[in-house]
Design a protein around this motif. Structure first.
Motif, short mmCIF file in Angstrom:
data_model
loop_
_atom_site.label_atom_id
_atom_site.label_comp_id
_atom_site.label_asym_id
_atom_site.label_seq_id
_atom_site.Cartn_x
_atom_site.Cartn_y
_atom_site.Cartn_z
N TYR A 1 -31.78 59.24 -49.71
CA TYR A 1 -31.91 57.76 -50.09
C TYR A 1 -30.30 57.44 -50.28
O TYR A 1 -29.66 56.71 -49.86
N ALA B 1 -27.46 55.33 -48.27
CA ALA B 1 -27.01 54.13 -49.08
C ALA B 1 -25.57 54.22 -48.90
O ALA B 1 -24.75 53.04 -48.63
N ALA C 1 -27.57 44.78 -48.51
CA ALA C 1 -28.84 44.75 -49.13
C ALA C 1 -29.65 45.78 -49.15
O ALA C 1 -30.28 46.66 -50.16
N ALA C 2 -29.59 46.42 -47.79
CA ALA C 2 -30.14 47.81 -47.75
C ALA C 2 -29.52 48.73 -48.59
O ALA C 2 -30.31 49.64 -48.95
N SER C 3 -28.14 48.96 -48.60
CA SER C 3 -27.25 49.97 -49.21
C SER C 3 -27.81 49.79 -50.75
O SER C 3 -28.01 50.87 -51.30
N LEU C 4 -27.81 48.48 -51.21
CA LEU C 4 -28.20 48.70 -52.80
C LEU C 4 -29.81 48.80 -52.92
O LEU C 4 -30.21 49.50 -53.97
N GLY C 5 -30.51 48.64 -52.05
CA GLY C 5 -31.98 48.90 -52.06
C GLY C 5 -32.23 50.46 -52.09
O GLY C 5 -32.87 50.87 -52.86
N LEU C 6 -31.49 51.15 -51.25
CA LEU C 6 -31.54 52.65 -51.23
C LEU C 6 -30.93 53.16 -52.41
O LEU C 6 -31.29 54.45 -52.92
N ALA D 1 -31.05 52.02 -55.44
CA ALA D 1 -31.96 51.76 -56.44
C ALA D 1 -33.14 52.66 -56.13
O ALA D 1 -33.64 53.14 -57.27
N LEU D 2 -33.50 53.18 -55.12
CA LEU D 2 -34.36 54.18 -55.01
C LEU D 2 -33.94 55.36 -55.31
O LEU D 2 -34.62 56.28 -55.88
N ARG E 1 -34.09 56.02 -59.15
CA ARG E 1 -35.34 56.52 -59.94
C ARG E 1 -35.30 57.65 -60.30
O ARG E 1 -35.78 58.04 -61.22
N TRP F 1 -22.17 57.41 -54.28
CA TRP F 1 -22.38 56.29 -53.44
C TRP F 1 -20.99 55.58 -53.23
O TRP F 1 -20.72 55.43 -51.93
#
Length: 105
Positions: free
Chosen positions: A5, A9, A40-45, A47-48, A51, A62
Motif C-alpha cells: 500500500y 501510495a 485522493a488515492a495516494s492518501l487513501g493508500l 491511510a491503509l 494501520r 511516502w
C-alpha cells in the motif's frame, strides 16, 4: 500488505505531482482531474498503510518515493538538469529511505 500500500501510495504521489505540473496551475481540466484522483488515492493508500506501520516511517517513505520519483520524471521527461549535486542529493534520499525501511523491521 502495508508496504505494498505504501509503495503504491508513493507512486501515486509521483502521478499527482506530475499531473499538477501539467495542469498549469489547475487551468487544464484533464491533468487537474488526474491530479485530484491520484492525490485522493495516494492518501487513501497511505491511510491503509498507517494501520500497521509507524507514522514517522510511513510518512518519510511516502514523501521520499514522491520526491525521488518526481525528480526522476523531471530528469527523464521534462529536461531538468542532472547535475552532480542534484544526483547526489537524490541518492541521499534513496539511502535514507532504505535505512528507514531496514530500521523499521
Amino acid at each position: 500488505m502495508a508496504w505494498v500500500y505504501l509503495g503504491l501510495a508513493g507512486l501515486l504521489e509521483v502521478v499527482w505531482a506530475v499531473a499538477m505540473k501539467q495542469s498549469a496551475g489547475f487551468t487544464r481540466l484533464t491533468p487537474s482531474i488526474i491530479c485530484g484522483v491520484a492525490m485522493a488515492a495516494s492518501l487513501g493508500l497511505l491511510a491503509l498503510a498507517l494501520r500497521s506501520l509507524p507514522l514517522g516511517t510511513a510518512y518519510a517513505i511516502w514523501t521520499g518515493i514522491g520526491a525521488v520519483g518526481a525528480f526522476a520524471v523531471g530528469l527523464v521527461f521534462m529536461g531538468e538538469p542532472a547535475t552532480p549535486a542534484r544526483l547526489i542529493a537524490a541518492g541521499m534520499i534513496v539511502g535514507g529511505l532504505v535505512l528507514m525501511k531496514l530500521a523499521s523491521g
